[in-house]
Design a protein around this motif. Sequence first.
Motif, PDB file in Angstrom:
ATOM      1  N   SER A  88       0.936  -1.089  -0.030  1.00  0.00           N
ATOM      2  CA  SER A  88       0.012   0.115   0.120  1.00  0.00           C
ATOM      3  C   SER A  88       0.867   1.369  -0.029  1.00  0.00           C
ATOM      4  N   PRO A 114      -2.813   4.579  -1.570  1.00  0.00           N
ATOM      5  CA  PRO A 114      -2.113   3.963  -2.720  1.00  0.00           C
ATOM      6  C   PRO A 114      -2.714   4.364  -3.801  1.00  0.00           C
ATOM      7  N   ASN A 115      -4.091   4.719  -3.918  1.00  0.00           N
ATOM      8  CA  ASN A 115      -4.746   5.171  -5.221  1.00  0.00           C
ATOM      9  C   ASN A 115      -4.402   6.677  -5.677  1.00  0.00           C
ATOM     10  N   ILE A 116      -3.768   7.326  -4.697  1.00  0.00           N
ATOM     11  CA  ILE A 116      -3.468   8.634  -5.052  1.00  0.00           C
ATOM     12  C   ILE A 116      -2.493   8.725  -6.243  1.00  0.00           C
ATOM     13  N   LEU A 118      -2.999   6.738  -8.919  1.00  0.00           N
ATOM     14  CA  LEU A 118      -3.773   6.541  -9.795  1.00  0.00           C
ATOM     15  C   LEU A 118      -4.203   8.316 -10.200  1.00  0.00           C
ATOM     16  N   ASN A 131     -10.807   3.495 -12.553  1.00  0.00           N
ATOM     17  CA  ASN A 131      -9.535   3.171 -11.986  1.00  0.00           C
ATOM     18  C   ASN A 131      -9.833   2.372 -10.556  1.00  0.00           C
ATOM     19  N   SER A 132      -9.176   1.163 -10.166  1.00  0.00           N
ATOM     20  CA  SER A 132      -9.254   0.507  -9.125  1.00  0.00           C
ATOM     21  C   SER A 132      -7.800   0.161  -8.489  1.00  0.00           C
ATOM     22  N   PHE A 133      -7.691   0.251  -7.436  1.00  0.00           N
ATOM     23  CA  PHE A 133      -6.585  -0.153  -6.643  1.00  0.00           C
ATOM     24  C   PHE A 133      -6.590  -1.525  -5.748  1.00  0.00           C
ATOM     25  N   PHE A 134      -5.690  -2.514  -5.989  1.00  0.00           N
ATOM     26  CA  PHE A 134      -6.092  -3.716  -5.246  1.00  0.00           C
ATOM     27  C   PHE A 134      -4.665  -3.857  -4.444  1.00  0.00           C
ATOM     28  N   ILE A 135      -4.806  -4.701  -3.438  1.00  0.00           N
ATOM     29  CA  ILE A 135      -3.633  -5.057  -2.441  1.00  0.00           C
ATOM     30  C   ILE A 135      -3.616  -6.505  -2.539  1.00  0.00           C
TER      31      ILE A 135
END
Lengths: 201, 379
Positions: A88, A114-116, A118, A131-135
């Motif tokens: 992250s 973390p998506n900042i 993006l 937009n998508s953020f995964f861990i």
Amino acid sequence: MSRKLYIKNSVVIRDSKIFRNEELLLKTNEGLSLSSFLKAIYKEQNLKYPKFFKMDSLSKLGYLGVEILSKGNIADKQTALVFANSTSSLETDEAYAASMKKFPSPSLFVYTLPNIMLGELSIRHELRSENSFFISESFDPELFIGYTKILFQQEKIENVLCGWVDLHNNDYDVFLCQIALSGGTDFNEEELKKLYLPTHE
Amino acid sequence: MSRNYLLSDSIISPLGFGTTENLAAIRNSESALKLHKHPRFFEEGYYAGLIGDELLDEKFVKIGDVYLYTKLEKLIILAIQKVLDQQPDLDLIKTGLIISTTKGNIAELGKNNFSADRLYLWKMGNMISDFFGFKSKSIIVSNACVSGALAIKVANDFININKFENAIVAGGDLVSDFVLSGFQSFQAISPQPCRPFSRDRKGISLGEAAAAVLIGTGKSKDEEQIQYIDAVTANDANHISGPSRTGEGLYKSISSLLERNKMNPGEIDFLSAHGTATIYNDEMEAIAFNRAGLSMTPVNSFKSYYGHTLGASALIESILTKHSLLNNELYESMNFTELGVSEELNIIQHTEKKELNVALKTASGFGGCNLAMLLKKEG
């Protein structure tokens, strides 16, 4: 109907080296600090984007990787972003937590998601797209392939940018690839793994 | 493609340990937001929705060892357990687990109560997954304040490509010194309980909570169920910490969603907004809603009940929206005084009964992210 998808371009940034489509693009002195390494890439690529200097290191890695992948221009503004990492924003979380002891820094706090990254990429390339953020613990090709296929099925889109941008304790690991309806390499687990972690140098 | 529904759910919050208690509190206009002391960051104290450790452990000790799990893990485990209690036949081998959180166990940073790897969100996911024995690894969504609703979309989408048969979406976040001091450094924390969309709003209040919902095809054909129709995300491409002045991303997510599902704004009976009560967020939403033709749609923000629960907020609000539809009830947007945005909005000022069929849930967050989701009653 699911359309056949291809890996069009890829970038790896690891161990003081940058590869584009598996070719070595840049190699710096391994002794460089992370911030010097990032600056060296910025300079070598002849980039001019003052916002770069405000970013945290995670966003810088994502920004530089995408500049190299896209050669500075994402023409398709519908390009969706599917990103992931393992740690992250922990690198910046720790820096912010240190600032809390004296004067909590708003400019650090904003990067503690973390998506900042993006957001930074969307601003740079004017993308008002999905937009998508995964861990995940480690690079997970199944997650990227699954979610990318879903986006191609749902949307009238032609490009997805997949990104693994991880950073903790100055250890960085960046793998980016552009997925499209045409290209040289099939978009499957085996090929993704090969591109992410080549077994030969 | 299967049609998926929001099935059993639970909300664990200061308003109650279970959805029924939470709904009862909302009908009674109770708020989780209370004044708390914090001399280091707030001279006058601060308003937030907090869950006491003792109460939590009293509940958790019945299902697990209170010393093995962090506070957030316990909250999320309790939320999932309550869903499983309602679904005794659920086969965990065929069930996915999607977890939504922004900061996970960040409250443990710098402490030595747990191993350092608990700060990794995937490790927290493993702890929760292993508690129940889910077969597949959990999928962690961490996309700022849209995470909770994005996780529902991710669950639906992965069911549709047969990654699993159904999925539990669980989420949670805490009010830690980390987020408190961060929002305070932005001067974003309200000196009073937050007042979404009101002229006298002065910022957000934070809250902690967890929630869980089972997403799946549903079995009962006799009962009314709430169907997940679709969701769209869109970035503002404008600013990383401030909302777009034109509401671009939110407008785009709503308009693409309606267009893709061949619906018009007049068909939406209820709009569950993000409504954080910052000056700029609420103004941005009002602009986007008006551009999307939703100025007459009954709208509320649930933030005055819970505070902003970050990665849990859009999940909790989706669950409440589900119950709003099932119960044909519009819930009051509490603490609202007088409209304080530049565009017309139809704020729900009293909880009332009304026939409801279709609802729109929206969320926006740092990084310029926005999401719009459609839910519909069937049966």
